[in-house]
Design an enzyme around this catalytic site. Structure first.
Site, mmCIF file in Angstrom:
data_model
loop_
_atom_site.group_PDB
_atom_site.id
_atom_site.type_symbol
_atom_site.label_atom_id
_atom_site.label_comp_id
_atom_site.label_asym_id
_atom_site.label_seq_id
_atom_site.Cartn_x
_atom_site.Cartn_y
_atom_site.Cartn_z
ATOM 1 N N TRP A 138 0.853 -1.178 0.000
ATOM 2 C CA TRP A 138 0.000 0.000 0.000
ATOM 3 C C TRP A 138 0.891 1.231 0.000
ATOM 4 C CZ3 TRP A 138 -2.041 2.847 4.730
ATOM 5 C CH2 TRP A 138 -3.043 3.775 4.359
ATOM 6 N N ASP A 220 -0.635 -5.396 9.469
ATOM 7 C CA ASP A 220 -1.621 -4.415 9.013
ATOM 8 C C ASP A 220 -2.869 -5.225 8.664
ATOM 9 O OD1 ASP A 220 -1.671 -1.781 6.437
ATOM 10 O OD2 ASP A 220 -3.199 -2.516 7.821
ATOM 11 N N LYS A 256 -13.337 -0.780 6.212
ATOM 12 C CA LYS A 256 -13.927 -1.637 5.180
ATOM 13 C C LYS A 256 -14.940 -2.611 5.752
ATOM 14 C CE LYS A 256 -10.378 -0.216 2.522
ATOM 15 N NZ LYS A 256 -9.562 0.549 3.459
#
Lengths: 410, 366
Positions: A138, A220, A256
């Site tokens: 990312w 993460d 999310k």
């Protein structure tokens, strides 16, 4: 003369620029496969039904006020968030050596963890500790750690472009050769951007080296539940590391899996050797938080905490999450089927082998350029697509566009 | 009012929870900027004032500090010393340090003899501050003292700062809760803008909207030209990206709604007046109580100071006495939040202060 006269215009973040370009595009068939947020089959954002329900409960609860939360956040949120990551029966939780820091989404959790490590890990203020991030990763991972003061952020091999899968041998080699005490940023599941995760067996190999070489695991976890539809399955890697006795950080995002993007709900779960260590770590985290956002926002944390700790709501949430995960799985299988039916050159197995929101299509920059310019299908230069941007209505167009692109451009 | 508006927002089916832009909700930052500078501000008309939505006042200070640390006077000497008032509130210094600013100095602000603000020592300190130093100033409602410069004082401060090229970093922690009028509370800020200063201003909406846990703030940027504003905003976006990525939506929506709806705006302003009147009343009553108890000194400063805070001028020993013997909790600085005093506790607080001032505090001396 302005004292800011020499300030250059900063380059825009690639994915935001993509969305901006998409917005300006007037083409009727345009498709946005760029930004990482869930969309329904009507291509709309989706507020989870359970979230709407809980929002009303909160709004009508007159015992709640807007007084500052504690610096580390809402206690019920922190506890239930860590529990979701580590499991109800986690030994670490039972032994009271887990702490949570409510943070501003996953980014905030990463930043707090990074700021802490820079100050207190591997000596004091050791900004030279190598921070390893996957190649690719990312795009914000680099910035978070370097802005926290680390001077040596380097890649570890991860994506094998040729075989379109995990570059396991390279990954393990980079682990072996890493200086002791290096920090490794690991994606807990649904790797962004490749959608390719290590298997449990591969995780075991990774953990074995990390233990031996005293490497720090910083997970993460932005897609728990969203990847496979199963909360436990998506947390397997983190829980495995905990079971092996690792001290670790896990940056959790609820953007999310709760669809709470703009509420900025995250949690940095800290697993320490014992409760004394955990409490000292948290005390230092407090000092760091105080100088960035002082105390976190309450709304999102209340929604998550209420949902996770109320059995009927928890069940409804799991159902909502499965709805999202299932739609993504459906789009994956349908895209692959259409490409195969069209006879599109190349193999497309990876579309259903990969997991989570994203797929690394394997399209090269020229092909990506063609797709955007000629077909108005927007995706990242890396070839990453957001499966949530696909709908039953645009699947055919996207499949045909990919087909045309791959046959025309090499 | 807050509850009413929150319910409205929750029930709105068109509102999604999608990410806000990195710089925040544009309607919010526009409204926040207009609230601070006044809708007809030349800086707004000339497109050289803009805001970045932040995590409360702290987030705005942190972002401002990061910007200054990296981008202030890039061609020249970088960010030199940053001056804070003496005393200074809460975590301002720590927040600046968090951004990597290490040279933090102070200018004299609180006059312990006058028990208020004195402009002469401040001006003296500004005269010898290195050029291009950053000066952190409370536009109103100084924390922790509640003492304010007068308009004439501000004019003198601005003159020195203009001449010595000192950079103003304003703090606006509770606009409207000092004088009961948002425009009055922003007078100093608007004055500086009218003189052509470039400046930053950290705005908090925690207290004046009662949205403490919603974390609503804005970092106001006023630059010399609009092209500079765009460049600095782009750098701010880059910094925000690795700090918290995007700001939270709920509180900002509420503030935007209130500021742009005439009926709600009027209701909010009335609420401010009510809060300020209550604060003034408490101050009056406290001063009167102390006088009736026969306190040996003048306590005029209690009613001369404004905003939430009152710097009592009590010594550390007297404060210790208050905490340990009277169960009246206040920080060692002796600065109190007057709104925390209720009708029920006023007598106890007044009596405790009287005792603290008149007793022999041998045992509390270090």
């Amino acid at each position: 003369m302005s004292l800011f006269a020499e300030v250059p215009q900063a380059a825009p973040v690639a994915v935001f620029k993509l969305t901006a370009d998409f917005r300006e595009d007037k083409h009727p068939s345009k498709v946005n496969l760029g930004v990482g947020a869930y969309r329904t089959d009507e291509c709309q954002p989706w507020v989870l039904p359970v979230v709407r329900k809980v929002e009303q409960l909160i709004a009508n609860n007159h015992s709640l006020n807007h007084e500052y939360l504690p610096i580390l956040g809402l206690p019920e949120f922190r506890a239930s968030a860590s529990k979701i990551a580590l499991g109800e029966d986690s030994p670490a939780i039972k032994e009271n050596r887990v702490g949570g820091v409510q943070s501003l989404g996953g980014t905030g959790a990463l930043r707090i963890g990074a700021e802490f490590l820079r100050r207190w890990y591997n000596g004091k203020n050791n900004t030279a500790t190598p921070i390893y991030v996957s190649a690719p990763t990312w795009e914000n991972h680099n910035a978070v750690f370097s802005d926290a003061g680390f001077t040596d952020v380097r890649p570890y091999r991860y994506w094998d472009a040729e075989k379109r899968g995990l570059a396991l041998a390279g990954f393990l080699e980079d682990l072996e050769n890493a200086p002791e005490y290096s920090v490794f940023l690991l994606h807990a599941c649904a790797h962004n951007p490749t959608g390719t995760d290590p298997t449990p067996d591969e995780w075991k190999q990774i953990a074995e080296i990390m233990e031996r070489k005293k490497l720090f695991a910083f997970f993460d976890s932005a897609y728990q539940g969203f990847a496979s539809g199963d909360l436990q399955k998506d947390a397997w890697a983190v829980r495995y590391f905990v079971s092996k006795g690792f001290e670790l950080f896990c940056a959790q995002s609820f953007s999310k899996n709760f669809g709470l993007y703009n509420e900025r709900v995250g949690n940095l779960t800290v697993v320490a050797k014992d409760s004394d260590n955990a409490s000292r770590i948290l005390s230092q985290m407090e000092k760091i938080v105080r100088t960035i956002w002082s105390n976190p926002p309450s709304q999102g944390a209340r929604i998550v905490a209420t949902t996770l700790t109320t059995p009927e709501l928890f069940a409804e949430w799991k159902d909502n999450v499965k709805t999202m995960a299932d739609r993504v799985l459906l789009m994956r299988s349908q895209l692959k089927a259409k490409l195969q039916a069209l006879g599109t050159p190349g193999t497309w197995e990876h579309i259903t082998q990969q997991i989570g929101m994203f797929s690394f299509t394997g399209l090269n920059p020229n092909q990506v350029g063609y797709l955007i310019k000629e077909k108005h299908v927007y995706l990242m230069a890396s070839g990453r697509i957001n499966m949530c941007g696909l709908t039953t209505k645009n699947l055919d167009y996207v499949a045909e566009s990919i087909h045309e692109t791959v046959t025309k451009i090499q | 009012m807050t509850r009413k508006v929150m319910l409205q927002i929750c029930s709105d089916p068109t509102l999604t929870l999608d990410y806000l832009p990195t710089l925040g909700l544009p309607e919010f930052t526009r409204s926040a900027t207009e609230l601070a500078l006044g809708r007809d501000s030349p800086a707004i008309r000339e497109n050289r004032a803009g805001g970045v939505q932040t995590l409360g006042g702290t987030g705005a200070i942190r972002l401002g500090a990061e910007l200054l640390q990296r981008w202030y006077n890039v061609g020249g000497a970088r960010c030199g010393p940053v001056y804070l008032s003496s005393p200074s509130g809460g975590s301002v210094a720590a927040t600046l340090q968090g951004a990597g600013i290490s040279d933090i100095r102070s200018y004299r602000y609180w006059d312990p003899d006058k028990k208020g603000f004195s402009v002469e020592p401040l001006l003296e300190d500004l005269e010898v501050a290195p050029e291009q130093s950053v000066i952190v100033l409370y536009a109103s409602a100084h924390c922790p003292t509640g003492a304010e410069p007068s308009h004439a004082d501000w004019k003198q401060i601005a003159e020195v700062m203009m001449r010595r090229r000192l950079f103003p970093f304003f703090l606006l922690p509770c606009q409207g809760l000092c004088w009961g009028d948002p425009a009055q509370d922003a007078w100093s800020l608007r004055y500086f803008v009218s003189l052509g200063f470039e400046l930053l201003c950290a705005q908090s909406f925690s207290t004046n909207f009662g949205l403490y846990s919603d974390r609503v703030g804005s970092l106001l940027l006023v630059l010399k030209h609009s092209s500079l504003l765009l460049a600095v905003q782009s750098q701010a976006a880059s910094l925000v990206h690795s700090l918290w990525s995007r700001p939270p939506g709920g509180g900002a929506r509420l503030v935007t709604m209130v500021l742009n709806n005439p009926a709600l705006l009027a209701e909010w302003k009335e609420g401010l007046r009510v809060m300020v009147e209550r604060g003034m009343l408490i101050r009056e009553k406290l001063k009167e109580r102390l006088r009736m108890l026969g306190i040996p000194e003048f306590w005029d400063h209690v009613t001369q100071q404004r905003g939430l805070y009152c710097c009592t001028g009590l010594t550390e020993e007297q404060v210790q006495f208050l905490v340990m013997r009277c169960h009246v909790y206040l920080p060692a600085s002796g600065c109190v939040n007057v709104t925390a005093i209720s009708g029920r506790t006023l007598d106890h607080v007044a009596e405790s202060i009287y005792l603290a001032v008149t007793s022999d505090l041998q045992e509390y001396r270090h």
